[in-house]
Write an enzyme that holds these catalytic residues in place. Structure first.
Site, PDB file in Angstrom:
ATOM      1  N   GLU A  51     -10.872   0.465  -4.300  1.00  0.00           N
ATOM      2  CA  GLU A  51     -10.263   0.985  -3.077  1.00  0.00           C
ATOM      3  C   GLU A  51      -8.964   1.706  -3.442  1.00  0.00           C
ATOM      4  OE1 GLU A  51      -9.204  -2.210  -0.443  1.00  0.00           O
ATOM      5  OE2 GLU A  51      -7.932  -3.197  -1.920  1.00  0.00           O
ATOM      6  N   ASP A  89       0.824  -1.215   0.000  1.00  0.00           N
ATOM      7  CA  ASP A  89       0.000   0.000   0.000  1.00  0.00           C
ATOM      8  C   ASP A  89       0.859   1.267   0.000  1.00  0.00           C
ATOM      9  OD1 ASP A  89      -2.148  -1.792   0.274  1.00  0.00           O
ATOM     10  OD2 ASP A  89      -2.127  -1.629   2.451  1.00  0.00           O
TER      11      ASP A  89
END
Length: 476
Positions: A211, A20
């Site tokens: 997302e 991430d």
């Protein structure tokens, strides 16, 4: 290992699991912020936030900055029962650095602050409306998730959202505008990229927001990078305004190399895909995409990777291949020893698009499928290797600048009886075969080979009985 310092994928040590990624250049160094997975973990993001940084002129020289924020530092999480999901960092108008994140069981956006980019951050507050209500908790608010932030002057733009396939309760990625205190909402959330149920006629069809919203600005163009409903790809949309009129533009990278057709059919996957999250950054005049791959046969041990990207004249970005050599900015030296955990391609004759937990295989990939793993426990500095190299299992590495390579050796252990074929294309002829046998310790095997001079990919395919573990290869 080669004596010359080079950059590889994954770019952090093979025992580190930071997915991430949000990369930035602060104070002359490249800092990367992300979640922190656990080797052999049972869920996403089980560890505290850590930070790594590198000199602008060497993306192969990463330095550990330490733990910058603990799971228990948020007042909502004193027992550490919730995880710190994907964060982002921005420099506020006061010159301090602000860390935005969402815990895994609440909707509020939390903020921590520090005087320097590498930590340690201290809890600062929650993003709130003017009346003190926390964003995500007012009636009608959609759940907050995966904050991405961009500060311009006294204004900070906050992007959030998570939208599963078919979920009509989620409308898409949201943009919220914050004031100079970095907490107070001055413009309420608006939707900037649609979820799957609401994409008809938008241009996002098939690549809807899932997302991982991340925002960057290049020139006068805002780039909204996000994970699509397919999960494995990082897509992007552009606009001349930070909170409206975003237009879908394409895929930047897929962590299974879907869509790439330069060396294979476009619909063939070359690694086991899974969720993806990352962003773009300019370093020393060159641009890169940071993303992550999945290891250990699960969804929960992810590692960061980097690829250089280019821009067309109109500001659009061609999709890039996944490689071993991405952070190096060019091919690796075609000589010396390389660990097998640097494989950018990993597959067998039994094709699967998704890592365990995202497809029909359930939470774990079974022993039919090769996986990058390590010995020891989480945090122990054990160099990774590839397990489950069974019949037809192939590990691929790209790219190497080969000159006069005439011998290849490999280190292998395990209950195996067969050979490793050495190739320069995933579907190419074997240039050499290296017989291997049963051994409980790492053993070196070698064969003479002629690798054509020039920039080459290297593939190692196991054929035979049992299953081998593949530690490294050496070119000489």
């Amino acid at each position: 290992m080669t004596t010359q310092q080079q950059g590889f994928n994954p770019y952090l040590p093979s025992w580190e699991y930071v997915p991430d990624a949000e990369p930035y250049v602060f104070e002359g160094r490249v800092y990367v912020y992300g979640s922190h997975d656990r080797f052999n973990g049972h869920a996403f993001c089980l560890n505290d936030y850590v930070c790594w940084s590198a000199p602008e002129d060497n993306l192969g020289d990463w330095q550990y900055e330490g733990v910058i924020y603990k799971t228990t530092d948020d007042p909502l999480n004193p027992e550490g029962s919730m995880c710190l999901y994907a964060p982002d960092v921005t420099q506020g108008p006061d010159g301090r650095y602000y860390l935005y994140y969402v815990l895994d069981k609440v909707s509020a956006v939390s903020v921590a602050v520090c005087d320097k980019p590498g930590g340690k951050y201290e809890f600062y507050g929650y993003v709130t409306y003017g009346d003190g209500t926390r964003l995500g908790e007012r009636e009608g608010d959609e759940p907050q998730f995966d904050p991405g932030v961009l500060t311009e002057g006294d204004t900070t733009y906050l992007y959030t959202g998570f939208c599963g396939y078919g979920d009509k309760s989620r409308h898409g990625a949201m943009a919220t505008v914050l004031g100079p205190d970095m907490l107070t909402i001055i413009e309420e959330p608006v939707f900037v990229a649609p979820s799957q149920p609401y994409s008809q006629g938008t241009g996002f069809e098939g690549y809807e927001f899932f997302e991982a919203p991340s925002i960057r600005k290049r020139g006068d163009i805002y780039y909204l990078i996000y994970s699509s409903i397919s999960m494995h790809e990082l897509c992007y949309a552009t606009s001349s305004h930070p909170t409206r009129d975003f237009v879908y533009q394409g895929v930047i990278v897929s962590n299974c190399d879907l869509h790439i057709d330069t060396y294979k059919p476009a619909d063939r996957t070359m690694y086991y895909g899974g969720n993806n999250h990352g962003s773009i950054v300019e370093v020393n005049g060159a641009w890169y995409i940071f993303y992550h791959r999945h290891t250990n046969g699960t969804a929960f041990s992810r590692q960061g990777c980097i690829e250089p990207i280019t821009f067309r004249e109109d500001g659009t970005i061609p999709q890039v291949e996944i490689t071993t050599s991405g952070p190096n900015g060019g091919p690796l030296e075609g000589r010396g020893e390389y660990p097998a955990c640097l494989a950018c391609h990993l597959f067998t004759k039994d094709q699967e698009m998704y890592t365990g937990g995202f497809g029909k295989m359930g939470a774990w990939m079974d022993s039919r499928f090769p996986k990058i793993t390590q010995d020891g426990r989480d945090g122990e500095e054990e160099v990774g290797y590839i397990a489950n190299m069974t019949e037809s299992a192939t590990a691929g590495f790209k790219y190497f600048d080969c000159k006069g390579v005439s011998r290849v050796s490999i280190k292998v252990r395990g209950y195996c009886h067969g050979e490793f074929q050495v190739k320069t294309a995933w579907d190419g002829p074997a240039l050499a075969s290296i017989p291997v046998g049963f051994t409980n310790v790492w053993k070196e095997y070698a064969a003479e080979v002629t690798i054509p001079d020039g920039v080459q990919a290297l593939y190692f395919t196991y054929t035979g009985g049992g299953g081998a573990q593949f530690a490294s290869f050496t070119l000489a």
